[in-house]
Design a protein around this motif. Structure first.
Motif, PDB file in Angstrom:
ATOM      1  N   TYR A   1       0.840  -1.197   0.000  1.00  0.00           N
ATOM      2  CA  TYR A   1       0.000   0.000   0.000  1.00  0.00           C
ATOM      3  C   TYR A   1       0.870   1.240   0.000  1.00  0.00           C
ATOM      4  O   TYR A   1       2.013   1.230   0.434  1.00  0.00           O
ATOM      5  CB  TYR A   1      -0.961   0.015   1.206  1.00  0.00           C
ATOM      6  N   ARG A   2       0.294   2.306  -0.539  1.00  0.00           N
ATOM      7  CA  ARG A   2       0.910   3.629  -0.529  1.00  0.00           C
ATOM      8  C   ARG A   2      -0.197   4.616  -0.197  1.00  0.00           C
ATOM      9  O   ARG A   2      -1.192   4.721  -0.921  1.00  0.00           O
ATOM     10  CB  ARG A   2       1.519   3.966  -1.881  1.00  0.00           C
ATOM     11  N   ALA A   3      -0.030   5.304   0.913  1.00  0.00           N
ATOM     12  CA  ALA A   3      -1.060   6.236   1.369  1.00  0.00           C
ATOM     13  C   ALA A   3      -0.499   7.641   1.469  1.00  0.00           C
ATOM     14  O   ALA A   3       0.619   7.837   1.945  1.00  0.00           O
ATOM     15  CB  ALA A   3      -1.602   5.795   2.722  1.00  0.00           C
ATOM     16  N   ASP A   4      -1.255   8.600   0.997  1.00  0.00           N
ATOM     17  CA  ASP A   4      -0.959  10.018   1.178  1.00  0.00           C
ATOM     18  C   ASP A   4      -1.997  10.550   2.144  1.00  0.00           C
ATOM     19  O   ASP A   4      -3.197  10.340   1.948  1.00  0.00           O
ATOM     20  CB  ASP A   4      -1.052  10.772  -0.154  1.00  0.00           C
ATOM     21  N   ALA A   5      -1.549  11.204   3.194  1.00  0.00           N
ATOM     22  CA  ALA A   5      -2.463  11.688   4.216  1.00  0.00           C
ATOM     23  C   ALA A   5      -2.134  13.120   4.595  1.00  0.00           C
ATOM     24  O   ALA A   5      -0.987  13.553   4.498  1.00  0.00           O
ATOM     25  CB  ALA A   5      -2.380  10.793   5.455  1.00  0.00           C
ATOM     26  N   ASP A   6      -3.148  13.846   5.005  1.00  0.00           N
ATOM     27  CA  ASP A   6      -3.020  15.195   5.560  1.00  0.00           C
ATOM     28  C   ASP A   6      -3.670  15.173   6.926  1.00  0.00           C
ATOM     29  O   ASP A   6      -4.758  14.629   7.095  1.00  0.00           O
ATOM     30  CB  ASP A   6      -3.737  16.237   4.696  1.00  0.00           C
ATOM     31  N   ILE A   7      -2.990  15.782   7.898  1.00  0.00           N
ATOM     32  CA  ILE A   7      -3.561  15.892   9.235  1.00  0.00           C
ATOM     33  C   ILE A   7      -3.524  17.347   9.660  1.00  0.00           C
ATOM     34  O   ILE A   7      -2.711  18.124   9.178  1.00  0.00           O
ATOM     35  CB  ILE A   7      -2.808  15.016  10.255  1.00  0.00           C
ATOM     36  N   GLY A   8      -4.397  17.703  10.572  1.00  0.00           N
ATOM     37  CA  GLY A   8      -4.423  19.078  11.062  1.00  0.00           C
ATOM     38  C   GLY A   8      -4.928  19.130  12.487  1.00  0.00           C
ATOM     39  O   GLY A   8      -5.424  18.150  13.024  1.00  0.00           O
ATOM     40  N   GLY A   9      -4.798  20.270  13.100  1.00  0.00           N
ATOM     41  CA  GLY A   9      -5.247  20.466  14.477  1.00  0.00           C
ATOM     42  C   GLY A   9      -4.166  20.112  15.476  1.00  0.00           C
ATOM     43  O   GLY A   9      -2.975  20.154  15.176  1.00  0.00           O
ATOM     44  N   LYS A  10      -4.577  19.729  16.678  1.00  0.00           N
ATOM     45  CA  LYS A  10      -3.614  19.414  17.736  1.00  0.00           C
ATOM     46  C   LYS A  10      -2.682  18.279  17.341  1.00  0.00           C
ATOM     47  O   LYS A  10      -1.512  18.294  17.713  1.00  0.00           O
ATOM     48  CB  LYS A  10      -4.345  19.036  19.031  1.00  0.00           C
ATOM     49  N   ILE A  11      -3.198  17.288  16.607  1.00  0.00           N
ATOM     50  CA  ILE A  11      -2.326  16.169  16.235  1.00  0.00           C
ATOM     51  C   ILE A  11      -1.221  16.628  15.294  1.00  0.00           C
ATOM     52  O   ILE A  11      -0.112  16.106  15.340  1.00  0.00           O
ATOM     53  CB  ILE A  11      -3.111  14.974  15.644  1.00  0.00           C
ATOM     54  N   ALA A  12      -1.487  17.620  14.468  1.00  0.00           N
ATOM     55  CA  ALA A  12      -0.441  18.141  13.575  1.00  0.00           C
ATOM     56  C   ALA A  12       0.627  18.881  14.367  1.00  0.00           C
ATOM     57  O   ALA A  12       1.805  18.860  14.007  1.00  0.00           O
ATOM     58  CB  ALA A  12      -1.046  19.056  12.515  1.00  0.00           C
ATOM     59  N   ALA A  13       0.224  19.522  15.470  1.00  0.00           N
ATOM     60  CA  ALA A  13       1.180  20.260  16.288  1.00  0.00           C
ATOM     61  C   ALA A  13       2.185  19.327  16.973  1.00  0.00           C
ATOM     62  O   ALA A  13       3.238  19.764  17.416  1.00  0.00           O
ATOM     63  CB  ALA A  13       0.443  21.093  17.335  1.00  0.00           C
ATOM     64  N   LEU A  14       1.871  18.023  17.031  1.00  0.00           N
ATOM     65  CA  LEU A  14       2.790  17.058  17.632  1.00  0.00           C
ATOM     66  C   LEU A  14       4.020  16.824  16.765  1.00  0.00           C
ATOM     67  O   LEU A  14       5.043  16.362  17.250  1.00  0.00           O
ATOM     68  CB  LEU A  14       2.075  15.723  17.858  1.00  0.00           C
ATOM     69  N   GLY A  15       3.901  17.093  15.481  1.00  0.00           N
ATOM     70  CA  GLY A  15       5.035  16.911  14.582  1.00  0.00           C
ATOM     71  C   GLY A  15       4.863  15.689  13.708  1.00  0.00           C
ATOM     72  O   GLY A  15       4.298  14.677  14.111  1.00  0.00           O
ATOM     73  N   GLY A  16       5.372  15.796  12.486  1.00  0.00           N
ATOM     74  CA  GLY A  16       5.218  14.751  11.479  1.00  0.00           C
ATOM     75  C   GLY A  16       5.874  13.434  11.846  1.00  0.00           C
ATOM     76  O   GLY A  16       5.345  12.374  11.543  1.00  0.00           O
ATOM     77  N   ARG A  17       7.023  13.471  12.520  1.00  0.00           N
ATOM     78  CA  ARG A  17       7.717  12.216  12.846  1.00  0.00           C
ATOM     79  C   ARG A  17       6.902  11.360  13.806  1.00  0.00           C
ATOM     80  O   ARG A  17       6.768  10.160  13.613  1.00  0.00           O
ATOM     81  CB  ARG A  17       9.087  12.507  13.447  1.00  0.00           C
TER      82      ARG A  17
END
Length: 189
Positions: free
Chosen positions: A151-167
């Protein structure tokens, strides 16, 4: 009269950058608390994986579309309802770092080429914790009596979970995918 200081701090990950402003929590009182407010809250990421399943491709394909199997295998899944032939609504409880939330999600499976590949489009909202949306291509290949799922997934996240950092978010996403496929390939599903 208290002084007001504005500072900018940059958070980086392998795949994204998010800027945040730090400002006094309560500028009318003499408190020392600060709040981080994300100025850019959308983090794109790519997640890939490959799994070997010791069963024929037709069986794997059928189980990928079975709501009961999916409900048991999706980590944190509390509810999964099939709304149309290839559409589902779900409620999933997730914890990413210090942020826990119940996500209301919708998933649609399109571009179906049975039993070889499909595309899964989903979006979820976790209220104040944030949102996630993604597009995933799943391919099933044969290897004798076994199936190779990629599988290959492209995702976008936002809000508090995005503030946690991509890693952190990417590592947690990969861990959740691994948990799903370990459950999916075992006899418990």
């Amino acid at each position: 009269m208290p002084q007001h200081f504005w500072r900018t701090r940059t958070f980086r990950s392998d795949t994204a950058r998010s800027d945040a402003a730090i400002y006094p929590l309560n500028h009318h009182h003499r408190t020392q608390g600060f709040v981080v407010c994300a100025a850019k809250s959308d983090i794109p990421m790519e997640i890939t994986g490959e799994y070997r399943l010791e069963e024929p491709r037709d069986n794997v394909w059928a189980r990928l579309f079975d709501p009961d199997v999916l409900r048991r295998c999706i980590p944190g899944c509390k509810e999964l309802t099939q709304t149309a032939e290839n559409s589902f609504d779900a409620k999933v409880v997730l914890k990413i770092g210090p942020v826990s939330a119940t996500f209301a999600a919708t998933v649609e499976i399109i571009d179906i080429e049975a039993p070889e590949s499909c595309r899964i489009i989903g979006k979820g909202n976790g209220g104040i914790a944030g949102f996630a949306k993604g597009d995933c291509v799943v391919r099933l290949g044969q290897d004798g009596d076994a199936t190779i799922l990629t599988y290959r997934a492209d995702a976008d996240i936002g809000g508090k979970i995005a503030a946690l950092g991509g890693r952190l978010v990417q590592a947690t996403s990969k861990k959740l995918a691994d948990q799903f496929f370990v459950s999916f390939s075992s006899s418990t599903c």
